[in-house]
Each structure stands twice: as C-alpha cells, then as structure tokens.
Design a protein around this motif. Structure first.
Motif, PDB file in Angstrom:
ATOM      1  N   LEU A 196       0.839  -1.192   0.000  1.00 44.19           N
ATOM      2  CA  LEU A 196       0.000   0.000   0.000  1.00 44.19           C
ATOM      3  C   LEU A 196       0.877   1.247   0.000  1.00 44.19           C
ATOM      4  CD1 LEU A 196      -2.674  -0.990   2.690  1.00 44.19           C
ATOM      5  CD2 LEU A 196      -2.771  -1.307   0.208  1.00 44.19           C
ATOM      6  N   GLU A 212      -3.134   4.970   0.113  1.00 39.93           N
ATOM      7  CA  GLU A 212      -3.885   3.735   0.328  1.00 39.93           C
ATOM      8  C   GLU A 212      -3.824   3.301   1.794  1.00 39.93           C
ATOM      9  OE1 GLU A 212      -3.237   1.752  -4.097  1.00 39.93           O
ATOM     10  OE2 GLU A 212      -1.691   1.514  -2.548  1.00 39.93           O
ATOM     11  N   TRP A 217      -6.929   2.788   4.354  1.00 42.50           N
ATOM     12  CA  TRP A 217      -7.112   1.520   5.057  1.00 42.50           C
ATOM     13  C   TRP A 217      -7.167   1.735   6.560  1.00 42.50           C
ATOM     14  CZ3 TRP A 217      -8.980  -2.945   5.563  1.00 42.50           C
ATOM     15  CH2 TRP A 217      -8.485  -3.864   6.491  1.00 42.50           C
TER      16      TRP A 217
END
Length: 153
Positions: free
Chosen positions: A7, A11, A15
């Motif tokens: 990631l 990202e 998350w």
C-alpha cells in the motif's frame, strides 16, 4: 510468484481510517446494545433480520448468511436468544432437516424498544457525518467490496 503490491501512503491512510473507524463504531454499537438490552451486535442483527422476514421466520442457513457468522456461531447466538425468550427454533414445514428461527412477540417488543437507540448511534457516529455524496460513494465502495467477498449476494 508475483511481487507484493504494498500500500502506498494514500492507500495506507484510507485503510487505517476505515479500520479504526469501523472498530470504534462497532465498539459504540456494542456498548449501546449491551447497556440497553444486554444484547450483542450479532444478536441484534438476528432480531432485525427476523423482524423483516415473512412471518418473522427464516431458515438458519439463510440467517447465518445474513448475519455473516458461521453456522455454529449462529447456533450459539440463537441459543442465547432462546434462553431470553426472544427467538424460538422450529422445524421447517415440508423439510424435516430444515430448522427455522422465529422471532417471538417478546423479541419483537424488545427490538422495537432498542432499535431507536441503535439508529441514534449509527447516525451520530457515521451517517450524519457524511454528505449525501460521501454516503453514495461509501455505499458504492462497500457494495463492491461485499460483492468481491460474497458474489452470491
């Protein structure tokens, strides 16, 4: 073997925001339900699904899919709800192996009593924080994620 797609910063931020917010919301929901009625969130979901089902009854296998628990996990939750007189099990007409969970009058009464508090928590800590556009985006994104994990739904 393919290389891991780690990631990136954006990202990872998304998350972590999702993970923390979902855990905190789940905790608030559990606190409200425990305080109001001594119920767990899965037990509340069982009552909710049964209340919306035709005849306030569902096959146990269908109920397990709706609540997103294993069959043994659902059996435990139903047993707890049965002890409190909120749900009862009965055989399925025409299918001696099928078992139905049925919402009792007491279960319906208790659900009606605690549902407003539940909705208040969901609104306060999620729904009312989002703009209509954010709500649409969240719905679309979570629907895609659900579809990827449960394509039959």
């Amino acid at each position: 073997m393919t290389e891991t797609r780690w990631l990136d910063e954006r990202e990872m931020a998304a998350w972590q925001a999702f993970l923390i917010a979902s855990h905190l919301l789940e905790r608030r929901i559990e606190e409200q339900l425990k305080g109001a009625a001594g119920l767990t969130h899965p037990q509340f979901e069982v009552l909710t699904l049964l209340s919306a089902a035709p005849g306030r009854r569902m096959r146990m296998t269908e109920l397990a899919r709706g609540v997103v628990v294993s069959k043994s996990g659902l059996t435990y939750q139903i047993s707890q709800l049965e002890k409190r007189g909120l749900v009862q099990r009965t055989s399925s007409p025409g299918d001696e192996r099928g078992v139905l969970a049925v919402l009792t009058e007491e279960g319906a009464r208790q659900l009606a009593e605690i549902a407003p508090g539940h909705v208040e928590v969901v609104r306060r800590f999620l729904i009312d924080l989002l703009t209509p556009e954010e709500l649409e985006t969240m719905t679309a994104a979570m629907s895609r994620a659900r579809q990827a994990m449960r394509p039959s739904t």
